[in-house]
Design an enzyme around this catalytic site. Structure first.
Site, PDB file in Angstrom:
ATOM      1  N   SER A 113       0.796  -1.224   0.000  1.00 36.97           N
ATOM      2  CA  SER A 113       0.000   0.000   0.000  1.00 36.97           C
ATOM      3  C   SER A 113       0.831   1.278   0.000  1.00 36.97           C
ATOM      4  CB  SER A 113      -0.957  -0.030   1.185  1.00 36.97           C
ATOM      5  OG  SER A 113      -1.840   1.042   1.126  1.00 36.97           O
ATOM      6  N   HIS A 114       0.704   2.061   1.063  1.00 37.23           N
ATOM      7  CA  HIS A 114       1.341   3.375   1.139  1.00 37.23           C
ATOM      8  C   HIS A 114       2.783   3.288   1.646  1.00 37.23           C
ATOM      9  CE1 HIS A 114      -0.517   2.108   4.800  1.00 37.23           C
ATOM     10  NE2 HIS A 114       0.313   2.877   5.488  1.00 37.23           N
ATOM     11  N   LYS A 126      -1.639 -10.328   0.244  1.00 37.94           N
ATOM     12  CA  LYS A 126      -2.868 -10.647   0.985  1.00 37.94           C
ATOM     13  C   LYS A 126      -3.795 -11.463   0.114  1.00 37.94           C
ATOM     14  CE  LYS A 126      -5.589  -6.600   0.143  1.00 37.94           C
ATOM     15  NZ  LYS A 126      -6.530  -5.613   0.580  1.00 37.94           N
ATOM     16  N   ASP A 278      -2.963   6.268  -3.266  1.00 41.48           N
ATOM     17  CA  ASP A 278      -1.758   5.685  -2.662  1.00 41.48           C
ATOM     18  C   ASP A 278      -1.137   4.591  -3.539  1.00 41.48           C
ATOM     19  OD1 ASP A 278      -3.680   3.738  -2.310  1.00 41.48           O
ATOM     20  OD2 ASP A 278      -2.874   3.073  -0.381  1.00 41.48           O
ATOM     21  N   ASP A 280      -1.318   1.380  -3.817  1.00 46.44           N
ATOM     22  CA  ASP A 280      -2.147   0.350  -4.447  1.00 46.44           C
ATOM     23  C   ASP A 280      -3.520   0.856  -4.871  1.00 46.44           C
ATOM     24  OD1 ASP A 280      -2.823   0.615  -1.738  1.00 46.44           O
ATOM     25  OD2 ASP A 280      -3.613  -1.426  -1.632  1.00 46.44           O
ATOM     26  N   ASP A 282      -6.081   2.330  -3.279  1.00 50.10           N
ATOM     27  CA  ASP A 282      -7.317   2.252  -2.502  1.00 50.10           C
ATOM     28  C   ASP A 282      -7.558   3.467  -1.609  1.00 50.10           C
ATOM     29  OD1 ASP A 282      -5.324   1.558  -0.734  1.00 50.10           O
ATOM     30  OD2 ASP A 282      -6.237  -0.324  -0.062  1.00 50.10           O
ATOM     31  N   ARG A 283      -6.551   4.325  -1.444  1.00 46.90           N
ATOM     32  CA  ARG A 283      -6.752   5.513  -0.613  1.00 46.90           C
ATOM     33  C   ARG A 283      -7.026   6.736  -1.487  1.00 46.90           C
ATOM     34  NH1 ARG A 283      -2.977   5.417   4.695  1.00 46.90           N
ATOM     35  NH2 ARG A 283      -3.301   3.224   5.164  1.00 46.90           N
ATOM     36  N   THR A 345     -10.591  -1.152  12.945  1.00 43.87           N
ATOM     37  CA  THR A 345      -9.787  -0.656  11.825  1.00 43.87           C
ATOM     38  C   THR A 345      -9.474  -1.776  10.833  1.00 43.87           C
ATOM     39  OG1 THR A 345      -8.806   1.054  13.195  1.00 43.87           O
ATOM     40  CG2 THR A 345      -7.534   0.353  11.272  1.00 43.87           C
ATOM     41  N   GLU A 364     -12.835   5.007   6.347  1.00 41.48           N
ATOM     42  CA  GLU A 364     -11.886   5.074   7.451  1.00 41.48           C
ATOM     43  C   GLU A 364     -11.203   6.435   7.419  1.00 41.48           C
ATOM     44  OE1 GLU A 364      -9.908   1.190   8.638  1.00 41.48           O
ATOM     45  OE2 GLU A 364      -9.639   1.205   6.483  1.00 41.48           O
ATOM     46  N   GLU A 365     -10.780   6.873   8.601  1.00 40.81           N
ATOM     47  CA  GLU A 365     -10.089   8.160   8.702  1.00 40.81           C
ATOM     48  C   GLU A 365      -8.773   8.173   7.940  1.00 40.81           C
ATOM     49  OE1 GLU A 365      -6.999   8.081  10.359  1.00 40.81           O
ATOM     50  OE2 GLU A 365      -7.395   5.928  10.632  1.00 40.81           O
ATOM     51  N   SER A 366      -8.250   6.974   7.654  1.00 45.28           N
ATOM     52  CA  SER A 366      -6.946   6.850   7.009  1.00 45.28           C
ATOM     53  C   SER A 366      -7.051   6.983   5.492  1.00 45.28           C
ATOM     54  CB  SER A 366      -6.338   5.503   7.372  1.00 45.28           C
ATOM     55  OG  SER A 366      -7.267   4.461   7.063  1.00 45.28           O
ATOM     56  N   LYS A 377     -11.600  -0.476  -0.222  1.00 46.73           N
ATOM     57  CA  LYS A 377     -11.713   0.967  -0.363  1.00 46.73           C
ATOM     58  C   LYS A 377     -11.194   1.330  -1.749  1.00 46.73           C
ATOM     59  CE  LYS A 377      -7.519   1.850   2.420  1.00 46.73           C
ATOM     60  NZ  LYS A 377      -7.249   0.622   3.182  1.00 46.73           N
ATOM     61  N   ARG A 497      -0.666   5.523  17.037  1.00 48.74           N
ATOM     62  CA  ARG A 497      -1.591   6.466  16.420  1.00 48.74           C
ATOM     63  C   ARG A 497      -2.495   7.035  17.505  1.00 48.74           C
ATOM     64  NH1 ARG A 497      -0.310   5.310  11.298  1.00 48.74           N
ATOM     65  NH2 ARG A 497      -0.563   3.218  10.411  1.00 48.74           N
TER      66      ARG A 497
HETATM   67  C1  VG1 Z   1      -3.697   1.500   8.313  1.00 46.84           C
HETATM   68  C2  VG1 Z   1      -4.927   2.351   8.509  1.00 46.84           C
HETATM   69  C3  VG1 Z   1      -6.179   1.518   8.308  1.00 46.84           C
HETATM   70  C4  VG1 Z   1      -6.128   0.863   6.921  1.00 46.84           C
HETATM   71  C5  VG1 Z   1      -4.842   0.082   6.765  1.00 46.84           C
HETATM   72  C6  VG1 Z   1      -4.686  -0.477   5.371  1.00 46.84           C
HETATM   73  O1  VG1 Z   1      -3.670   0.463   9.284  1.00 46.84           O
HETATM   74  O2  VG1 Z   1      -4.927   2.949   9.769  1.00 46.84           O
HETATM   75  O3  VG1 Z   1      -7.306   2.326   8.458  1.00 46.84           O
HETATM   76  O4  VG1 Z   1      -7.233   0.017   6.742  1.00 46.84           O
HETATM   77  O5  VG1 Z   1      -3.717   0.919   7.020  1.00 46.84           O
HETATM   78  O6  VG1 Z   1      -4.713   0.524   4.418  1.00 46.84           O
HETATM   79  P1  VG1 Z   1      -2.810   0.555  10.639  1.00 46.84           P
HETATM   80  O7  VG1 Z   1      -3.015  -0.753  11.314  1.00 46.84           O
HETATM   81  O8  VG1 Z   1      -1.393   0.833  10.237  1.00 46.84           O
HETATM   82  O9  VG1 Z   1      -3.373   1.704  11.408  1.00 46.84           O
HETATM   83  V1  VG1 Z   1      -3.826   0.349   3.014  1.00 46.84           V
HETATM   84  O10 VG1 Z   1      -4.154   1.602   2.047  1.00 46.84           O
HETATM   85  O11 VG1 Z   1      -2.384   0.047   3.671  1.00 46.84           O
HETATM   86  O12 VG1 Z   1      -4.334  -1.197   2.352  1.00 46.84           O
HETATM   87 CO    CO Z   2      -3.580   1.240   0.169  1.00 48.87          CO
END
Ligand code: VG1
Ligand code: CO
Length: 544
Positions: A113-114, A126, A278, A280, A282-283, A345, A364-366, A377, A497
């Site tokens: 992801s990010h 995954k 981001d 992948d 999804d954000r 989460t 989600e807030e993220s 997402k 966090r």
């Molecule tokens: C983070 C975010 C969560 C999100 C997850 C995957 O997880 O807080 O809201 O679902 O990343 O997003 P964590 O456990 O680091 O707080 V992504 O875009 O990485 O698939």
């Molecule tokens: Co992502």
């Protein structure tokens, strides 16, 4: 191609986190490491033998190599057919879309992801189930349990598959179809949004926007949808070329990591709209002229305006948000008279609610927003949703947001992250908070009285499964909240966090600076958790 059975021994620490198994590339490259995890998927997901599997990733370093390994193992484990995005590319929402549309038995998505990529960066894997979403905890736990007892995996010897040519080929007895990674997804977007209205908006010449793909997977998706289909001017998509190391950047669409885009939305020559996605895809981040929409507000605004968008014109059935996400969406749900759910989460907790038709939108807030159109997402979906609203309402992002606050009140919101903290110190801090919990209700902290304090636990309303220890929640009499959680996606030490929220009904105070408005609550959180004493950190590393 000769089937082979290879002897192996278990690795420690292959338990998937918030979103799959994420580790440094170097960890994944150890002999048998990836293979063990993949075999654990085949051993536990028995529908895959004789079935179909989607495979793709965000294109980061090691993506292609991992896909070759997975294809050989899939063939050796009896998968009948694999669908692979060209070049090994599938954004996370597009993978979900393809799994659902082609009714496969699941998918393997390669992404961290990010998190930064490259040889020194992160990699991830995954498993997504047949409904298209991330595997629920029961499945990830079964996969993890299998990794602890694994002794052998199955693979084939042979030449690598050409991933770059659309069409059919074979690996052993398995058929492999290389598909266009964008077309199914783009078609789905066309079915949900008013592309004509958005095209008119671009065509008016009065509306200027940029989409920052951050050199990650959404580049090809955004170019096809925004520039080719919607005819936004060429160059609307910036950093469009997907690179294995994301150009050395941190592909996280937020105020800290998408600085260049944020700068374009400020000043006399500011853009009307800015958006980013981001690693992948999804954000999403949504910006207007001199205006940032928090992801929590974005979910609430989309819910309140969904009836204006063709795909949701008949109304929404319910809304879900992750626990740390602000309660802005709850207010909208109440007014719409629909159900609202608070989940732990991670997107996997929305799947059952979406499948059961209890919710239409979730977030989600993220920087994650989505709907029942897929089971992940979806960054570009959120951007198109906003564009559709801007086209219909003929107002600026800031006007839509101010309007929303006037109607519902404003939930000020911020998240403070302390990254790469010593893991033991972080655990100690959480333990300290857990011990305080029983004494907090009724106590005054700063200006406010605590109404409740708990360690969030969730019982899934559909299948009754229980998830505990999902974050410390402290709620105040005036609706403010502080939440503490440790990240489940990091690969170095621990990330603490701290999520902060306070409610402001009075429009006269809606335009205050967030950090300033929330200062008293921020100080309460720091003191209560003894952040400085326990982590040695005076200030957070990232504020979103
Ligand atoms: C983070 C975010 C969560 C999100 C997850 C995957 O997880 O807080 O809201 O679902 O990343 O997003 P964590 O456990 O680091 O707080 V992504 O875009 O990485 O698939
Ligand atoms: Co992502």
């Amino acid at each position: 191609m000769q089937p082979q059975v290879v002897d192996t021994t278990p690795f420690e620490g292959q338990r998937p986190g918030t979103s799959g198994l994420r580790k440094k590339v170097g960890v994944f490259r150890q002999p048998h490491y990836l293979e063990n995890f993949v075999q654990a998927i085949f051993d536990t997901q028995t529908d895959l033998a004789g079935g179909e599997l989607v495979v793709g990733g965000d294109g980061r370093y090691y993506n292609r190599e991992a896909i070759q390994t997975i294809l050989r193992m899939a063939a050796a484990n009896g998968v009948r057919r694999a669908l692979v995005g060209r070049g090994g590319i599938l954004s996370t929402p597009a993978a979900s879309c393809v799994i659902r549309k082609r009714r496969t038995q699941g998918g393997i998505v390669l992404s961290a992801s990010h998190n930064p990529g490259g040889p020194e960066g992160d990699f991830g894997i995954k498993f997504n189930i047949a409904a298209g979403g991330p595997a629920p905890e029961s499945v990830t736990e079964a996969i993890f349990a299998r990794t602890q007892s694994i002794r052998q995996y199955r693979t084939l010897e042979g030449t690598p598959t050409n991933l770059d040519e659309i069409g059919r080929t074979r690996v052993g007895d398995m058929e492999v179809e290389i598909i266009d990674p964008v077309s199914d997804y783009a078609q789905l977007m066309e079915s949900l949004f008013d592309f004509n209205a958005i095209h008119q908006l671009f065509n008016s010449g009065l509306f200027r926007m940029r989409f920052d793909a951050m050199h990650a997977v959404t580049g090809p998706y955004a170019v096809e949808i925004l520039e080719s289909r919607l005819k936004a001017p060429p160059g609307t998509v910036m950093n469009a070329e997907a690179l294995e190391d994301f150009g050395g950047g941190h592909p996280d669409p937020n105020l800290a990591h998408a600085k260049a885009l944020v700068a374009l939305t400020k000043g006399p020559d500011a853009l009307d709209f800015g958006a980013a996605s981001d690693g992948d895809g999804d954000r999403n981040m949504i910006l207007g002229k001199d205006c940032f929409v928090t992801p929590s507000d974005s979910l609430a605004v989309l819910a309140a305006n969904a009836h204006l968008v063709p795909g949701y014109a008949s109304g929404i059935r319910g809304i879900a948000r992750s626990m740390p996400t602000s309660q802005a969406a709850d207010r909208v749900a109440e007014q719409l008279g629909v159900e609202c759910f608070e989940t732990p989460t991670g997107w996997k907790f929305f799947g059952n609610l979406l499948d059961a038709g209890r919710i239409t939108l979730c977030g989600e807030e993220s920087f994650g927003t989505g709907s029942d159109h897929v089971r992940e997402k979806d960054g570009l979906w959120a951007v198109l949703f906003w564009l559709n609203l801007l086209a219909v309402r003929q107002q600026s992002v800031a006007e839509i947001l101010s309007d929303h606050w006037r109607r519902f009140g404003r939930n000020f919101y911020t998240r403070h992250d302390y990254e790469a903290v010593d893991a033991a110190a972080a655990e100690g801090l959480m333990h300290h908070l857990r011990i305080l919990l029983p004494d907090l209700p009724g106590r005054r902290l700063g200006e406010q009285i605590v109404r409740y304090a708990d360690d969030f636990a969730y019982t899934d309303p559909i299948d009754g499964s229980r998830s505990e220890r999902q974050g410390i929640r402290i709620g105040f009499e005036n609706g403010a909240r502080i939440v503490f959680r440790l990240s489940g996606t990091g690969t170095e030490g621990a990330t603490l966090r701290v999520y902060l929220e306070s409610f402001e009904p009075d429009p006269a105070h809606h335009h205050r600076d967030t950090q300033e408005a929330m200062r008293p609550l921020i100080l309460v959180a720091r003191e209560l958790a003894q952040i400085e004493a326990r982590t040695g950190r005076l200030e957070p590393d990232v504020i979103t």
